[in-house]
Design an enzyme around this catalytic site. Sequence first.
Site, short mmCIF file in Angstrom:
data_model
loop_
_atom_site.label_atom_id
_atom_site.label_comp_id
_atom_site.label_asym_id
_atom_site.label_seq_id
_atom_site.Cartn_x
_atom_site.Cartn_y
_atom_site.Cartn_z
N HIS A 17 0.84 -1.21 0.00
CA HIS A 17 0.00 0.00 0.00
C HIS A 17 0.88 1.26 0.00
O HIS A 17 0.62 2.21 -0.75
CB HIS A 17 -0.87 0.07 1.27
N LYS A 41 -18.01 -6.78 6.33
CA LYS A 41 -16.66 -7.36 6.30
C LYS A 41 -16.07 -7.27 7.70
O LYS A 41 -15.86 -6.17 8.22
CB LYS A 41 -15.81 -6.52 5.31
N ARG A 90 -2.46 -6.14 -8.62
CA ARG A 90 -1.38 -7.10 -8.38
C ARG A 90 -1.40 -8.24 -9.37
O ARG A 90 -0.38 -8.85 -9.66
CB ARG A 90 -1.50 -7.69 -6.96
N SER A 128 -3.16 -7.77 2.56
CA SER A 128 -3.54 -7.69 3.97
C SER A 128 -4.09 -9.02 4.44
O SER A 128 -3.88 -9.42 5.59
CB SER A 128 -4.58 -6.60 4.19
P1 ADP Z 1 -9.85 -3.64 -0.37
O1 ADP Z 1 -10.56 -4.40 0.70
O2 ADP Z 1 -10.62 -2.47 -0.88
O3 ADP Z 1 -9.27 -4.50 -1.48
P2 ADP Z 1 -7.13 -3.38 0.57
O4 ADP Z 1 -6.68 -2.66 1.77
O5 ADP Z 1 -6.92 -4.87 0.55
O6 ADP Z 1 -8.64 -2.98 0.40
O7 ADP Z 1 -6.45 -2.79 -0.74
C1 ADP Z 1 -6.58 -1.43 -1.07
C2 ADP Z 1 -5.94 -1.19 -2.42
O8 ADP Z 1 -4.55 -1.43 -2.33
C3 ADP Z 1 -6.45 -2.09 -3.55
O9 ADP Z 1 -6.52 -1.33 -4.74
C4 ADP Z 1 -5.38 -3.13 -3.69
O10 ADP Z 1 -5.33 -3.65 -5.00
C5 ADP Z 1 -4.14 -2.31 -3.36
N1 ADP Z 1 -3.08 -3.15 -2.87
C6 ADP Z 1 -3.11 -4.00 -1.82
N2 ADP Z 1 -1.94 -4.63 -1.67
C7 ADP Z 1 -1.13 -4.17 -2.66
C8 ADP Z 1 0.22 -4.46 -3.07
N3 ADP Z 1 0.94 -5.38 -2.45
N4 ADP Z 1 0.71 -3.79 -4.13
C9 ADP Z 1 -0.05 -2.89 -4.78
N5 ADP Z 1 -1.31 -2.58 -4.46
C10 ADP Z 1 -1.86 -3.21 -3.42
#
Ligand code: ADP
Length: 155
Positions: A17, A41, A90, A128
Amino acid sequence: MRIAVFPGSFDPITIGHIDLVYRAKDLFDEIIVAVGVNSKKKSLFSLEQRLEWLNLVFKYDETIKVDSFEGLTVNFCKKKKARYLLRGLRNASDFDYEKTISQLNHIIGDDLETLFLISKPEYSHISSSIVREIIKGEGDVSKFVPELIVKKIIK
Ligand code: ADP
């Protein structure tokens, strides 16, 4: 002002992130990293905890703000006068999911544009949800979450 909202669960924030936010930083005057509260969620960490960590990570950066919202992302964007959404890709399943959401947001968000950045290869395996599984199994997450919160996660 070019304002982008980076919405997510950030449960917890990972170095994937953070990399995304800093790569997008020069494209916008302000990026709002916003925790979307989804009542359906179940999160591992409380909203307060997630916000505290985001604030810690971005506290030295004036153009990066931290916030949270309930309900539709488009309504939060409208409230913040943000014309852009930032999301990361990703892999192909991210793309399939994000494509539909972005097209819907463009329609219901009055031309709200989503900007996608492809994850760096070294971060594309980080999510995450994987981090949560490792935490639950009492494993080492130090390679996936920022150093300043590792000690806080592992009691
Ligand atoms: P959500 O529940 O909305 O997917 P996340 O916190 O999992 O929320 O992810 C938020 C954003 O960050 C999403 O667009 C996700 O694709 C991006 N993201 C998460 N992990 C990575 C990573 N390792 N590299 C690039 N982008 C990421």
